[in-house]
Motif scaffolding. Structure first.
Motif, PDB file in Angstrom:
ATOM      1  N   MET A 198       3.664  90.401  46.667  1.00  0.00           N
ATOM      2  CA  MET A 198       3.946  91.815  46.459  1.00  0.00           C
ATOM      3  C   MET A 198       3.624  92.230  45.023  1.00  0.00           C
ATOM      4  SD  MET A 198       7.645  93.711  46.531  1.00  0.00           S
ATOM      5  CE  MET A 198       8.091  92.833  45.023  1.00  0.00           C
ATOM      6  N   VAL A 199       4.057  91.442  44.045  1.00  0.00           N
ATOM      7  CA  VAL A 199       3.825  91.780  42.641  1.00  0.00           C
ATOM      8  C   VAL A 199       2.331  91.838  42.339  1.00  0.00           C
ATOM      9  CG1 VAL A 199       4.105  90.922  40.264  1.00  0.00           C
ATOM     10  CG2 VAL A 199       6.047  90.910  41.835  1.00  0.00           C
ATOM     11  N   LYS A 200       1.554  90.932  42.918  1.00  0.00           N
ATOM     12  CA  LYS A 200       0.112  90.904  42.678  1.00  0.00           C
ATOM     13  C   LYS A 200      -0.562  92.226  43.048  1.00  0.00           C
ATOM     14  CE  LYS A 200      -2.641  87.579  43.558  1.00  0.00           C
ATOM     15  NZ  LYS A 200      -3.398  86.526  44.281  1.00  0.00           N
ATOM     16  N   SER A 201      -0.034  92.905  44.074  1.00  0.00           N
ATOM     17  CA  SER A 201      -0.638  94.166  44.495  1.00  0.00           C
ATOM     18  C   SER A 201      -0.510  95.248  43.433  1.00  0.00           C
ATOM     19  CB  SER A 201      -0.002  94.647  45.803  1.00  0.00           C
ATOM     20  OG  SER A 201       1.358  95.005  45.603  1.00  0.00           O
ATOM     21  N   GLY A 202       0.488  95.137  42.553  1.00  0.00           N
ATOM     22  CA  GLY A 202       0.654  96.114  41.490  1.00  0.00           C
ATOM     23  C   GLY A 202      -0.096  95.767  40.219  1.00  0.00           C
ATOM     24  N   LEU A 203      -0.663  94.570  40.158  1.00  0.00           N
ATOM     25  CA  LEU A 203      -1.397  94.133  38.971  1.00  0.00           C
ATOM     26  C   LEU A 203      -2.907  94.320  39.124  1.00  0.00           C
ATOM     27  CD1 LEU A 203       0.527  90.796  38.266  1.00  0.00           C
ATOM     28  CD2 LEU A 203       0.862  93.003  37.153  1.00  0.00           C
ATOM     29  N   ARG A 214       1.600 100.777  41.109  1.00  0.00           N
ATOM     30  CA  ARG A 214       2.815 100.380  41.827  1.00  0.00           C
ATOM     31  C   ARG A 214       2.434  99.325  42.856  1.00  0.00           C
ATOM     32  NH1 ARG A 214       2.698 105.906  44.170  1.00  0.00           N
ATOM     33  NH2 ARG A 214       4.630 106.328  43.055  1.00  0.00           N
ATOM     34  N   VAL A 215       3.454  98.593  43.283  1.00  0.00           N
ATOM     35  CA  VAL A 215       3.201  97.577  44.306  1.00  0.00           C
ATOM     36  C   VAL A 215       2.955  98.263  45.638  1.00  0.00           C
ATOM     37  CG1 VAL A 215       4.623  95.857  43.122  1.00  0.00           C
ATOM     38  CG2 VAL A 215       5.652  97.312  44.871  1.00  0.00           C
ATOM     39  N   SER A 216       2.289  97.553  46.533  1.00  0.00           N
ATOM     40  CA  SER A 216       2.016  98.089  47.862  1.00  0.00           C
ATOM     41  C   SER A 216       3.323  98.328  48.619  1.00  0.00           C
ATOM     42  CB  SER A 216       1.138  97.105  48.633  1.00  0.00           C
ATOM     43  OG  SER A 216       1.154  97.390  50.009  1.00  0.00           O
ATOM     44  N   GLN A 217       3.462  99.519  49.198  1.00  0.00           N
ATOM     45  CA  GLN A 217       4.675  99.808  49.967  1.00  0.00           C
ATOM     46  C   GLN A 217       4.768  98.934  51.199  1.00  0.00           C
ATOM     47  OE1 GLN A 217       2.110 101.802  49.616  1.00  0.00           O
ATOM     48  NE2 GLN A 217       1.655 103.023  51.453  1.00  0.00           N
ATOM     49  N   TYR A 218       3.621  98.477  51.713  1.00  0.00           N
ATOM     50  CA  TYR A 218       3.634  97.566  52.862  1.00  0.00           C
ATOM     51  C   TYR A 218       4.222  96.206  52.465  1.00  0.00           C
ATOM     52  CZ  TYR A 218       0.392 100.953  54.940  1.00  0.00           C
ATOM     53  OH  TYR A 218      -0.190 102.097  55.431  1.00  0.00           O
ATOM     54  N   ARG A 219       3.788  95.694  51.325  1.00  0.00           N
ATOM     55  CA  ARG A 219       4.296  94.399  50.867  1.00  0.00           C
ATOM     56  C   ARG A 219       5.757  94.508  50.412  1.00  0.00           C
ATOM     57  NH1 ARG A 219      -0.849  91.830  47.449  1.00  0.00           N
ATOM     58  NH2 ARG A 219      -2.474  92.539  48.905  1.00  0.00           N
ATOM     59  N   PHE A 269      19.264  98.588  60.858  1.00  0.00           N
ATOM     60  CA  PHE A 269      18.271  97.737  60.196  1.00  0.00           C
ATOM     61  C   PHE A 269      16.972  98.505  59.954  1.00  0.00           C
ATOM     62  CE2 PHE A 269      14.763  94.749  60.120  1.00  0.00           C
ATOM     63  CZ  PHE A 269      15.227  93.748  59.286  1.00  0.00           C
ATOM     64  N   LEU A 270      16.518  99.262  60.949  1.00  0.00           N
ATOM     65  CA  LEU A 270      15.278 100.023  60.820  1.00  0.00           C
ATOM     66  C   LEU A 270      15.402 101.099  59.740  1.00  0.00           C
ATOM     67  CD1 LEU A 270      12.443 100.318  62.039  1.00  0.00           C
ATOM     68  CD2 LEU A 270      13.400 101.963  63.669  1.00  0.00           C
ATOM     69  N   THR A 271      16.568 101.720  59.631  1.00  0.00           N
ATOM     70  CA  THR A 271      16.796 102.724  58.595  1.00  0.00           C
ATOM     71  C   THR A 271      16.729 102.100  57.208  1.00  0.00           C
ATOM     72  OG1 THR A 271      18.228 103.928  60.130  1.00  0.00           O
ATOM     73  CG2 THR A 271      18.355 104.532  57.801  1.00  0.00           C
ATOM     74  N   ALA A 272      17.350 100.930  57.048  1.00  0.00           N
ATOM     75  CA  ALA A 272      17.293 100.236  55.764  1.00  0.00           C
ATOM     76  C   ALA A 272      15.865  99.857  55.407  1.00  0.00           C
ATOM     77  CB  ALA A 272      18.187  98.996  55.799  1.00  0.00           C
ATOM     78  N   LEU A 273      15.098  99.425  56.408  1.00  0.00           N
ATOM     79  CA  LEU A 273      13.710  99.036  56.167  1.00  0.00           C
ATOM     80  C   LEU A 273      12.863 100.240  55.773  1.00  0.00           C
ATOM     81  CD1 LEU A 273      11.896  96.532  56.226  1.00  0.00           C
ATOM     82  CD2 LEU A 273      11.347  97.077  58.594  1.00  0.00           C
ATOM     83  N   SER A 274      13.128 101.399  56.375  1.00  0.00           N
ATOM     84  CA  SER A 274      12.374 102.602  56.010  1.00  0.00           C
ATOM     85  C   SER A 274      12.648 103.003  54.565  1.00  0.00           C
ATOM     86  CB  SER A 274      12.730 103.751  56.958  1.00  0.00           C
ATOM     87  OG  SER A 274      14.023 104.264  56.687  1.00  0.00           O
ATOM     88  N   GLY A 275      13.810 102.603  54.044  1.00  0.00           N
ATOM     89  CA  GLY A 275      14.113 102.881  52.646  1.00  0.00           C
ATOM     90  C   GLY A 275      13.157 102.186  51.696  1.00  0.00           C
ATOM     91  N   ALA A 276      12.571 101.056  52.137  1.00  0.00           N
ATOM     92  CA  ALA A 276      11.591 100.362  51.297  1.00  0.00           C
ATOM     93  C   ALA A 276      10.333 101.207  51.128  1.00  0.00           C
ATOM     94  CB  ALA A 276      11.245  99.007  51.915  1.00  0.00           C
ATOM     95  N   PHE A 277       9.922 101.921  52.174  1.00  0.00           N
ATOM     96  CA  PHE A 277       8.768 102.812  52.057  1.00  0.00           C
ATOM     97  C   PHE A 277       9.087 104.004  51.154  1.00  0.00           C
ATOM     98  CE2 PHE A 277       7.470 100.441  55.794  1.00  0.00           C
ATOM     99  CZ  PHE A 277       6.094 100.342  55.631  1.00  0.00           C
TER     100      PHE A 277
END
Length: 407
Positions: A198-203, A214-219, A269-277
C-alpha cells in the motif's frame, strides 16, 4: 466342626508361608529382585495414572487460556487499526520510504542520520508537491508516527507467533484449533506485506496525475479490510472459547433472529470497509452538510465518471454518498434487530449485547455527522474510526451469544 478345622488349617498355612518368605528373603539376589520388581510396578502405576491427565489436554482451563490470549491479540489489532487511522489523518504514512524487517526497528539517532533520512524523503512526490517547505522537526513528527505504526505491527506479529509456538508445544490446541491459529499467523504476515504494498503506491511518480500524492484507495481498503478480518476472526474464536453456549430452544423466531444478526454484522463490516475509500480519497472534505449533500439529496456529480462503475471507487462524491447510505442502512438494521429481540425471551448476556450494539450504532452515526460538519478534525475523525471497530466488536459479541449449541 468342619468349618472350624478348615479355618485353623488356612491360618496356619499362611503363617508358615510368611515365615518361609522372610527366611528366603535373606538371600541378597532375591532381595534385589524383589526391590526391582517393586520399582517397576510403581513406575507402571505412575505412568498409568499420568495417562488420563495427559489426555485431558486441551481442557476447559486451557481453552480459557487460549481464549484470553486471542482476545488480547484482537485488542492489539484494534490498536494497530486506530494507530493506522491516525497515521493516515496526519498524513504521516509516506514518511518512511523503504521497508526493512529488522533494520528499521531502530530509528535515526544522530543529527546526521536524521538528515540522511530526510534527504531520502525529499526525493519522493509527497515532499516535492505538498511538503517542499517542511522542516526537519516536522519531518521527525511524521516519521515517528509511521515508525510507531510499523513497530506496533511487529508487536502484533510477535503476540500471535510466540504464544502459538508455546501452546502448540504444550498441547493446548485441538486439531481444528491448530488450523485456525496457523491461519491467523499467516494472515498477520500477509497483512505486513500488504501494508508495504500500500505504501509503495504513494511513493510512485505519476506525471499524468494532477492529484496530491496519496496511497491507492484500493490498497488502503484491502489493508484495512484484512486487518478487520484478522480482528473479527481472533475475537470470534476467543469469545467462543471463553463464553459458554446459551441454552435456548431452537425455535423459528430464534433462527430468524440469528439470520438477522448475521446480515446486520455483514452490513456493519461493509460500512467500516467503505470508510477506507472515504479516507483514501479524502471524501469527507466534500459536501460537508447533512442530511442533504449541498442543497440536494442526490448531488449532480454522483455519476460524473465514465464508466459508471468507476464512480463507486474513485469519485469522492459517490464514495461519500455510499458511506452515508450504508451507515443509515446499518443503523436501521440494528434498530430492527433490537426491536425484534425485545419480543423474545433471550439470555441476559444476549440482551445486554444487543442493547449495547443499538446504543453504539446511534453514537457512531452522531460521531460521523459531527466529523463531516466540522470538516474532519483529526481527534474526532480518529474517534469515529475507532467507533466503527467498537460497533463491529459488539456485532460479533451478539453473534457469539446467539450461536448454536454444538452437536
Amino acid at each position: 466342626m468342619l468349618l472350624s478345622s478348615l479355618r485353623t488349617t488356612f491360618f496356619c498355612g499362611c503363617r508358615s508361608a510368611g515365615k518361609g518368605f522372610q527366611h528366603s528373603s535373606r538371600s541378597p539376589q532375591l532381595r534385589q529382585w524383589v526391590v526391582k520388581r517393586g520399582q517397576s510396578t510403581i513406575t507402571a502405576e505412575a505412568g498409568a495414572s499420568a495417562a488420563p491427565a495427559a489426555a485431558t489436554v486441551p481442557s476447559a482451563a486451557t481453552n480459557r487460556i487460549v481464549g484470553r490470549w486471542l482476545l488480547g491479540c484482537s485488542g492489539l489489532v484494534v490498536g494497530a487499526v486506530v494507530l493506522g487511522g491516525v497515521t493516515r489523518l496526519t498524513e504521516s504514512g509516506l514518511s518512511m520510504v523503504d521497508w526493512h524487517l529488522v533494520r528499521e526497528m531502530k530509528p535515526p539517532q544522530s543529527e546526521a542520520e536524521w538528515e540522511a533520512e530526510f534527504s531520502k524523503y525529499k526525493q519522493f512526490p509527497e515532499f516535492k508537491i505538498m511538503n517542499h517547505d517542511m522542516t526537519l522537526p516536522e519531518f521527525k513528527f511524521i516519521f515517528y508516527m509511521e515508525w510507531g505504526h510499523r513497530m506496533w505491527g511487529r508487536l502484533v506479529g510477535l503476540a500471535y507467533i510466540l504464544p502459538t509456538m508455546y501452546f502448540w508445544k504444550k498441547g493446548y490446541f485441538t486439531r481444528s484449533m491448530k488450523g485456525k491459529v496457523l491461519g491467523l499467523c499467516g494472515f498477520v504476515f500477509f497483512q505486513g506485506l500488504l501494508g508495504w504494498y500500500m505504501v509503495k503506491s504513494g511513493l510512485e511518480e505519476k506525471p499524468e496525475s494532477y492529484d496530491i500524492p496519496r496511497v491507492s484507495q484500493y490498497r488502503l481498503s484491502a489493508h484495512l479490510g484484512s486487518a478487520l478480518l484478522l480482528y473479527c476472526a481472533s475475537l470470534w474464536t476467543g469469545l467462543t472459547l471463553m463464553l459458554p453456549v446459551s441454552k435456548m430452544a431452537e425455535t423459528k423466531r430464534l433462527m430468524q433472529l440469528r439470520r438477522f444478526a448475521k446480515g446486520t454484522g455483514g452490513l456493519v463490516f461493509l460500512t467500516a470497509l467503505s470508510g477506507a475509500f472515504v479516507a483514501g480519497l479524502d471524501a469527507g472534505l466534500v459536501y460537508n452538510s447533512f442530511p442533504k449533500m449541498g442543497d440536494r439529496w442526490i448531488p449532480d456529480d454522483l455519476l460524473a465518471f465514465s464508466p459508471a462503475l468507476k464512480n463507486f471507487f474513485e469519485n469522492p462524491t459517490t464514495v461519500q454518498f455510499d458511506h452515508r447510505v450504508l451507515a443509515i442502512s446499518s443503523l436501521t438494521a440494528i434498530t430492527g434487530l433490537y426491536l425484534f429481540s425485545r419480543r423474545m425471551v433471550l439470555p441476559r448476556r444476549a440482551k445486554i449485547a444487543i442493547s449495547l450494539l443499538a446504543a453504539m450504532a446511534y453514537g457512531q452515526v452522531a460521531l460521523g455527522i459531527s466529523t463531516l460538519l466540522l470538516y474532519v478534525p483529526t481527534p474526532l475523525a480518529a474517534t469515529h474510526q475507532s467507533g466503527s471497530v467498537a460497533l463491529l466488536s459488539l456485532a460479533i459479541w451478539v453473534l457469539a451469544e446467539l450461536r448454536k449449541m454444538p452437536k
